[in-house]
Design a protein around this motif. Structure first.
Motif, PDB file in Angstrom:
ATOM      1  N   GLY A  86       0.822  -1.209   0.000  1.00 44.52           N
ATOM      2  CA  GLY A  86       0.000   0.000   0.000  1.00 44.52           C
ATOM      3  C   GLY A  86       0.848   1.247   0.000  1.00 44.52           C
ATOM      4  N   LEU A  87       1.914   1.242   0.807  1.00 46.50           N
ATOM      5  CA  LEU A  87       2.811   2.389   0.849  1.00 46.50           C
ATOM      6  C   LEU A  87       3.450   2.612  -0.512  1.00 46.50           C
ATOM      7  CD1 LEU A  87       4.175   4.554   2.595  1.00 46.50           C
ATOM      8  CD2 LEU A  87       5.962   2.877   3.139  1.00 46.50           C
ATOM      9  N   TRP A  88       3.874   1.519  -1.159  1.00 47.53           N
ATOM     10  CA  TRP A  88       4.466   1.621  -2.497  1.00 47.53           C
ATOM     11  C   TRP A  88       3.437   2.196  -3.477  1.00 47.53           C
ATOM     12  CZ3 TRP A  88       4.039   0.535  -7.571  1.00 47.53           C
ATOM     13  CH2 TRP A  88       5.202   0.513  -8.344  1.00 47.53           C
ATOM     14  N   GLY A  89       2.187   1.697  -3.406  1.00 45.78           N
ATOM     15  CA  GLY A  89       1.143   2.148  -4.319  1.00 45.78           C
ATOM     16  C   GLY A  89       0.828   3.617  -4.151  1.00 45.78           C
ATOM     17  N   TYR A  90       0.696   4.063  -2.894  1.00 51.57           N
ATOM     18  CA  TYR A  90       0.380   5.478  -2.652  1.00 51.57           C
ATOM     19  C   TYR A  90       1.530   6.380  -3.080  1.00 51.57           C
ATOM     20  CZ  TYR A  90      -3.765   4.067  -0.063  1.00 51.57           C
ATOM     21  OH  TYR A  90      -4.979   3.548   0.274  1.00 51.57           O
ATOM     22  N   MET A  91       2.754   5.928  -2.863  1.00 48.71           N
ATOM     23  CA  MET A  91       3.892   6.708  -3.335  1.00 48.71           C
ATOM     24  C   MET A  91       3.900   6.769  -4.859  1.00 48.71           C
ATOM     25  SD  MET A  91       6.925   5.429  -0.756  1.00 48.71           S
ATOM     26  CE  MET A  91       8.150   6.380  -1.644  1.00 48.71           C
ATOM     27  N   TYR A  92       3.526   5.659  -5.490  1.00 49.61           N
ATOM     28  CA  TYR A  92       3.542   5.616  -6.955  1.00 49.61           C
ATOM     29  C   TYR A  92       2.510   6.573  -7.544  1.00 49.61           C
ATOM     30  CZ  TYR A  92       3.265   3.934 -11.730  1.00 49.61           C
ATOM     31  OH  TYR A  92       3.250   3.866 -13.105  1.00 49.61           O
ATOM     32  N   ILE A  93       1.264   6.546  -7.033  1.00 52.28           N
ATOM     33  CA  ILE A  93       0.248   7.437  -7.598  1.00 52.28           C
ATOM     34  C   ILE A  93       0.567   8.893  -7.271  1.00 52.28           C
ATOM     35  CG2 ILE A  93      -1.529   5.654  -7.517  1.00 52.28           C
ATOM     36  CD1 ILE A  93      -2.770   7.086  -5.138  1.00 52.28           C
TER      37      ILE A  93
END
Length: 372
Positions: free
Chosen positions: A149-156
């Motif tokens: 989730g942290l990776w995803g939020y950083m990506y978006i």
């Protein structure tokens, strides 16, 4: 035929940007270092956890790249930010389950006895190996969901920031392209040859036909005003563009006389005049046709402008004769390149300008989305 302008880059599963991989592995390296220190200090299953951490690298990388691919191909970036965050959260839990399942399949068979023997199980508070496995599975799913989730939020977040910067850059490019089109149009109308002939024809008509001379002055002023004012807009109505084209034809017809036969074909009804296009697009195509085609031919020539509406697209075709043995009319000016640049900035891949030189006929075919 000149190949159409198409800068679309096929989406690749593995990013080609070195910066992406640098950030990805740097972040995962810090996480691995934190995990290693934690396991070492706690002195619990250090060997297994280090092996699991190493195996996690390709599994986690593949999983987040799959998320990135879905995010782009499904165009989630076009959704509201709230929906994007919800999809990231859902994706994080799905990815974490996949990661932990793959991790369990690849590692637990070798460490099952050590992890869940009766002595260690009692020390860890497990009543049975199954309870130990379930606790192991759930705790790792939660941990991986947090990481994914942290990776995803950083990506978006990074993607949104990059799109915002790209949007600002596109606006600046569009403004520059509009200014360039404005300068090209003014240069065409104010170049010494065109200006001298126009003024000379007006001077002649003042004595022979004052009304026509008055019309030429009006047409010339309207062209200049249109070039100066409409160049500030992204799109104008087709009716406005056609009107200025007619004014331009009125001026050059006096000079070319019988050598120019201008034919305009467009569908009746459908409100075709209300559809919009970038300003000075058709005007530049017509000017290009006369300057590099009709004006160089001594005999009578026909300049055809054909406008058609098919479903949700507008097709504008400009056809003019050229001198025999003409190789490439595009190399003689910057008007066509300017049109292509603006189409790319305004419509991405949904519009195009294609040209063809065949049998001493030059054809420019413009395709646009039908917008009002």
């Amino acid at each position: 035929m000149i190949n159409k302008m198409n800068n679309k880059i096929a989406l690749q599963f593995f990013p080609q940007e070195k910066l992406f991989w640098l950030y990805h592995f740097a972040a995962y390296g810090l996480f691995t270092l934190f995990q290693s220190v934690n396991f070492y200090l706690r002195e619990m299953f250090f060997g297994y956890n280090m092996l699991a951490t190493a195996i996690m690298v390709p599994i986690f990388t593949f999983t987040v790249l799959l998320f990135r691919w879905v995010y782009k191909t499904r165009r989630w970036h076009e959704l509201a930010m709230g929906k994007q965050m919800g999809l990231v959260l859902l994706s994080a839990f799905i990815m974490s389950i996949i990661v932990v399942l793959l991790l369990s399949i690849t590692t637990l068979p070798f460490y099952w006895h050590d992890l869940f023997n009766e002595k260690i199980g009692k020390m860890a508070g497990f009543s049975s190996p199954m309870q130990g496995f379930l606790q192991f599975f759930v705790s790792n799913v939660i941990a991986q969901a947090f990481i994914c989730g942290l990776w995803g939020y950083m990506y978006i977040g990074v993607s949104y920031s990059r799109r915002a910067r790209q949007a600002e850059l596109d606006v600046l490019r569009l403004e520059n392209s509009l200014k360039e089109a404005q300068l090209i149009s003014l240069s065409n109308q104010l170049n010494p040859h065109f200006l001298f002939n126009s003024l000379n024809n007006i001077r002649f008509l003042i004595h022979e036909n004052p009304d026509q001379a008055d019309d030429m002055v009006t047409a010339f002023s309207e062209i200049l005003r249109y070039s100066l004012t409409q160049g500030k807009q992204e799109k104008v109505k087709l009716a406005q563009e056609l009107e200025i084209v007619q004014r331009y034809i009125e001026i050059v017809s006096v000079q070319l006389e019988h050598r120019l036969d201008f034919q305009l074909t467009k569908p009746n009804g459908h409100g075709v005049d209300e559809y919009v296009l970038p300003p000075m697009t058709l005007q530049l195509l017509v000017e290009n046709a006369i300057k590099h085609g009709v004006d160089n031919i001594r005999q009578a020539s026909t300049l055809n402008v054909d406008i058609s509406l098919v479903e949700n697209q507008i097709f504008i075709q400009v056809v003019n004769p050229v001198l025999p043995h003409t190789n490439n009319i595009e190399s003689t000016g910057t008007g066509l390149a300017n049109i292509r640049q603006r189409l790319k900035l305004l419509y991405a891949d949904n519009a195009e300008l294609m040209t063809q030189l065949q049998d001493n006929q030059f054809t420019a075919r413009l395709t646009l989305p039908a917008e009002k």
